[in-house]
Design a protein around this motif. Structure first.
Motif: not given
Length: 412
Positions: A48-62, A64-65, A113-121
């Motif tokens: 895939t592309s770098a932009a596609s891999v970076q969506t895993t960061m975007v979804t985490f930040l969303l 987490f927010a 899902l991981q981010a939603v869980a992590a933001c509890g801390g």
């Protein structure tokens, strides 16, 4: 068992509490930084592309927010610890699921899902600090948390680099799951409940709306949280782009990437400790404004270096180092300003502070990865973030905050 005021603890117990609270906050940087060295490898593995891999960061930040707004009212109603048991269980399961995922879209979904869980801390640790410490000590305590928290971006990429070399890209997520298991054990046995029974707020929609309405109407809280948000957006633009800039563009070996990334993170740790040792007569707002101005200048210099090619890798390193080091002053002072007036709704205030911070960062990172030269969009976002946070600082914050801690004590 409800925790006694923090002054009644021994120095060793006091330090243990700070380490445990820092560990709860560390789930975000661990989840972000540990898999950074693997991102270019994941690009090749999944074709895939770098932009596609970076969506895993975007979804985490969303995640987490948006997830933090759920924890605020819940922790003000049920206490600080009960929601953490649920969030840590989900974090462990979603981390393992990331390692077993067959595609980038699947990883991105589990990262949400991981981010939603992590933001509890993050929400719980900030709220517990406000429960246990008086307003005038918040800058020092938040600076100590940054020290504990700052170890994560220093060592996580190093660990991730060697996990990648020895076991492959999945090892980072397996390690995150194991760290979640260790943290839930430490929290259960060594972290007391800090919210007094008579301080719990009913979980009613009208009270939730009232609490968030109180925060939104507070220009100081809103200004400080959004200033932190734009400042963090620049930091996360660097974090998201760093593997592609250093490894792919400047050909830094994978095993050396962790050391380079850790050196920049160490700048934030050192600056946060300088901040915590500043005399109390130095106004919090003035330190925050100076740090924003440093980020403003560093962002513009980084953009000039990337666009002209002057300086090469050293030029990028020095300007990014300055921006991230200034973050060690922005986060503790911005958090202290935002939280000091809202002790009675600390959980809700902590949640909205984190929501603003990570939502702005998530939006900013969407613009990364769409050019052949990954340094250009990174520099544009960092420069824009420095400009926005500095402008908002001058518009919403100022000298009147010098009396904010005393006012908060009288009101609380």
């Amino acid at each position: 068992m409800i925790a006694p005021p923090v002054r009644q603890f021994s120095r060793l117990r006091h330090l243990e509490l700070l380490v445990l609270l820092g560990a709860l906050q560390a789930f975000a940087p661990l989840s972000i930084d540990m898999y950074l060295p693997a991102m270019p490898v994941m690009e090749k593995v999944f074709h895939t592309s770098a932009a596609s891999v970076q969506t895993t960061m975007v979804t985490f930040l969303l995640g987490f927010a948006l997830g933090q707004s759920l924890y605020g009212p819940i922790t003000d109603r049920f206490g600080r610890k009960p929601p953490m048991y649920v969030s840590l269980a989900v974090f462990i399961a979603s981390s393992a699921a990331c390692a077993l995922s067959p595609s980038i879209p699947a990883i991105a979904a589990f990262r949400l899902l991981q981010a939603v869980a992590a933001c509890g801390g993050s929400v719980v640790s900030r709220a517990m600090v406000r429960d246990l410490f008086p307003p005038e000590e918040l800058r020092r305590v938040f600076s100590m948390l940054v020290l504990v928290l700052g170890v994560s971006p220093v060592i996580a990429p190093l660990i991730g680099s060697y996990l990648l070399l020895w076991f492959g890209w999945k090892a980072a997520f397996v390690t995150q799951a194991l760290l979640g298991c260790a943290c839930v054990t430490g929290m259960h046995f060594r972290l007391p409940e800090s919210l007094a029974h008579d301080a719990k707020r009913p979980l009613r929609l009208d009270l939730i709306k009232s609490a968030y309405g109180q925060l939104v109407k507070d220009r100081t809280f809103l200004g400080a949280s959004i200033v932190c948000g734009f400042s963090s957006a620049g930091a996360f633009a660097y974090i998201t782009s760093a593997p592609f800039v250093f490894i792919s563009l400047y050909k830094v070996p994978t095993e050396r990437f962790g050391w380079l990334f850790g050196a920049i993170a160490a700048g934030m740790v050192i600056s946060s400790q300088i901040n915590g040792r500043m005399p109390s007569r130095v106004p919090v707002w003035r330190v925050l404004r100076t740090a924003n101005l440093v980020q403003f200048v560093a962002g513009l210099l980084l953009l000039a270096s990337v666009l002209t090619g002057i300086g090469g890798l050293p030029g990028v390193f020095v300007t990014v180092f300055a921006y991230i080091a200034a973050q060690g002053f922005v986060f503790p002072n911005g958090s202290a300003i935002a939280m000091m007036r809202h002790g009675k709704i600390a959980g809700t205030a902590s949640a909205l502070l984190g929501t603003n911070q990570f939502f702005i960062a998530a939006i900013a990172t969407i613009f990364l990865g769409f050019l052949d030269n990954p340094a250009v969009p990174m520099a544009l976002v960092i420069a824009g973030s420095g400009i926005a946070s500095t402008a908002l600082n001058f518009l919403t914050l100022g000298a009147r905050l010098e009396m904010a801690p005393q006012a908060a004590v009288k009101a609380g």
